[in-house]
Design a protein around this motif. Structure first.
Motif, PDB file in Angstrom:
ATOM      1  N   PHE A   1       0.836  -1.202   0.000  1.00  0.00           N
ATOM      2  CA  PHE A   1       0.000   0.000   0.000  1.00  0.00           C
ATOM      3  C   PHE A   1       0.869   1.250   0.000  1.00  0.00           C
TER       4      PHE A   1
ATOM      5  N   ASP B   1       0.427  13.563  12.863  1.00  0.00           N
ATOM      6  CA  ASP B   1      -0.868  14.234  12.780  1.00  0.00           C
ATOM      7  C   ASP B   1      -0.883  15.556  13.538  1.00  0.00           C
TER       8      ASP B   1
ATOM      9  N   PRO C   1      -3.346  17.738  11.238  1.00  0.00           N
ATOM     10  CA  PRO C   1      -4.547  17.141  11.845  1.00  0.00           C
ATOM     11  C   PRO C   1      -5.704  17.012  10.863  1.00  0.00           C
ATOM     12  N   LEU C   2      -5.748  17.850   9.847  1.00  0.00           N
ATOM     13  CA  LEU C   2      -6.888  17.792   8.913  1.00  0.00           C
ATOM     14  C   LEU C   2      -6.581  16.948   7.687  1.00  0.00           C
ATOM     15  N   GLY C   3      -5.401  16.312   7.682  1.00  0.00           N
ATOM     16  CA  GLY C   3      -5.085  15.412   6.577  1.00  0.00           C
ATOM     17  C   GLY C   3      -3.787  15.789   5.907  1.00  0.00           C
TER      18      GLY C   3
ATOM     19  N   TRP D   1      -3.156  15.598   2.927  1.00  0.00           N
ATOM     20  CA  TRP D   1      -3.371  16.093   1.567  1.00  0.00           C
ATOM     21  C   TRP D   1      -3.425  17.625   1.526  1.00  0.00           C
TER      22      TRP D   1
ATOM     23  N   ARG E   1      -4.109  20.656  18.301  1.00  0.00           N
ATOM     24  CA  ARG E   1      -3.754  19.238  18.455  1.00  0.00           C
ATOM     25  C   ARG E   1      -2.400  19.086  19.151  1.00  0.00           C
TER      26      ARG E   1
ATOM     27  N   ASP F   1     -10.091   9.209  13.145  1.00  0.00           N
ATOM     28  CA  ASP F   1      -9.655  10.605  13.187  1.00  0.00           C
ATOM     29  C   ASP F   1     -10.575  11.522  12.396  1.00  0.00           C
TER      30      ASP F   1
ATOM     31  N   ARG G   1     -13.992  19.040   7.461  1.00  0.00           N
ATOM     32  CA  ARG G   1     -12.923  19.209   6.470  1.00  0.00           C
ATOM     33  C   ARG G   1     -12.127  17.909   6.307  1.00  0.00           C
ATOM     34  N   ARG G   2     -11.819  17.281   7.420  1.00  0.00           N
ATOM     35  CA  ARG G   2     -11.066  16.023   7.318  1.00  0.00           C
ATOM     36  C   ARG G   2     -11.914  14.940   6.651  1.00  0.00           C
TER      37      ARG G   2
ATOM     38  N   GLY H   1     -11.727  14.881   2.749  1.00  0.00           N
ATOM     39  CA  GLY H   1     -10.527  14.243   2.216  1.00  0.00           C
ATOM     40  C   GLY H   1     -10.541  12.742   2.419  1.00  0.00           C
ATOM     41  N   PHE H   2     -11.062  12.324   3.550  1.00  0.00           N
ATOM     42  CA  PHE H   2     -11.135  10.883   3.807  1.00  0.00           C
ATOM     43  C   PHE H   2     -12.069  10.217   2.804  1.00  0.00           C
TER      44      PHE H   2
ATOM     45  N   GLN I   1     -10.493  10.880  -1.034  1.00  0.00           N
ATOM     46  CA  GLN I   1      -9.151  10.410  -1.389  1.00  0.00           C
ATOM     47  C   GLN I   1      -8.779   9.105  -0.704  1.00  0.00           C
ATOM     48  N   ARG I   2      -9.029   9.030   0.591  1.00  0.00           N
ATOM     49  CA  ARG I   2      -8.502   7.887   1.332  1.00  0.00           C
ATOM     50  C   ARG I   2      -9.327   6.612   1.117  1.00  0.00           C
TER      51      ARG I   2
END
Lengths: 247, 247
Positions: free
Chosen positions: A60, A115, A119-121, A123, A136, B115, B135-136, B139-140, B143-144
């Motif tokens: 992965f 993180d 914290p928000l990703g 990306w 955080r 998360d 917001r997170r 993206g999750f 994308q994830r």
């Protein structure tokens, strides 16, 4: 045959956990993404391994280790594989499982350390999530670092072998993971970690002892060792650290 | 001797990954925190195991499995231990390592799913981090989820045994982990996952096939199975899901 490590060039990241084990077992190995492309290295070599459509066990994500026909990903799995195969892990079953458990717990701490600044990703840029990172970071510094480092200290204190290592009588890959993580925390949060000096003496002694191992010391002094930097997992943003204690 | 699982009562969480393996290997086991305290269970029993000062291998966190003298923590490690010890893992070394790698990747996905609703840390309430969670979550979802589920689909497609399972010719603990994770994603993001139906047919077929395994089917129908809920890792907050597609 030489082992091959595939990991993003230019940052220590999770690859460094594998490198330290490779150094400690004195394996012949090549850091593929840092080789020239004519040697099968560089980003091309890395992407070729990650994107090989004939590979049934395609991973992965990086880091990836190639040892003969085996292709292995996931940092704690690679480290446990190397340790158990090449003599850097305990032999007793309960101790062997506990070393794996420690490496997995360290991987969790590493994820949390990452993180803090994303914290928000991952990306989005850090610059686009600075207030959230500050919030955080406070919880990570005040709650998570003491919880994790306090646990390692407890493990060292309770080790029936009283060896100063985390599991059993000798050095294992689990110790190398804690070493790199503590150095990363000191890089990312210098003021906060300085304020905690002396609180976990067993952990500090272990870090010093790993740094003094001849193979590790030589590696840390070499240009094979990648310094912590702002592209890695552990990043130093002064606004995420605690204020300096007036000295 | 009966195995003992220690995990927070009232939510499936990471404990459910262990429970599914225990069910599939048909082990005698007790879900300790759900037993009465006079049976050594309840929160008292759980905290006694986590806080036992004589235990050299005291774990960092739940779930914890006790199998005879062995005390094992870390979800992917417990699942691999059970699978490899009790016949729910491949025998070939490369396949065995790959099953472990898959379980570790699933653990990463599970962390990210958690998360989504706690991007600023599990020490604060969801209600105090709702805009950040939104917001997170975007993206999750965008994308994830595709990156992870696309990878599992690739693993299924490339499995040389073409068995419909992730590794080798038979069911392994890695399949059970994917099963629980897909159910969790469907619970947390019903609209988004409905919109993706048919995109990863191998993953969907695997989920159906696991649900139909006689032991698993009986377990899912029983009161031993804990439903997903708002205390777990996978939580359904409509504002974090995609909008429903008009049907």
């Amino acid at each position: 045959m030489s082992m091959e490590l595939y990991y993003w060039p230019g940052l220590p990241g999770r690859g460094e956990y594998v490198r330290l084990v490779l150094v400690a077992i004195d394996a012949p190995w090549r850091d593929m993404a840092r080789l020239a492309e004519r040697q099968g290295g560089g980003m091309d070599g890395l992407l070729r391994v990650l994107g090989d459509e004939r590979e049934p066990f395609a991973p992965f994500a990086c880091p990836v280790l190639k040892d003969g026909d085996l292709l292995i990903a996931q940092t704690p799995l690679i480290c446990a594989y190397l340790g158990e195969t090449y003599g850097l892990a305990p032999a007793d079953e309960a101790e062997r499982l506990f070393a794996r458990q420690i490496a997995l717990t360290t991987a969790d701490l590493v994820n949390e350390a990452h993180d803090v600044h994303h914290p928000l990703g991952s990306w989005d840029y850090y610059e686009d999530q600075k207030p959230e990172a500050a919030r955080r970071a406070a919880g990570f510094r005040d709650q998570r670092i003491p919880k994790f480092l306090g646990w390692y200290e407890q493990v060292l204190t309770r080790n029936p072998a009283a060896s100063g290592w985390l599991v059993g009588a000798g050095l294992s890959y689990a110790d190398l993971g804690l070493f790199q993580t503590v150095l990363g925390l000191r890089y990312a949060f210098p003021n906060h970690m300085a304020g905690l000096a002396g609180r976990w003496p067993g952990v500090e002694a272990l870090v010093d002892r790993v740094a003094a191992l001849p193979r590790i010391a030589a590696y840390l002094d070499s240009d094979r060792r990648l310094a912590f930097n702002q592209d890695g997992i552990f990043r130093h943003y002064p606004e995420l650290d605690a204020p300096a204690v007036p000295g």
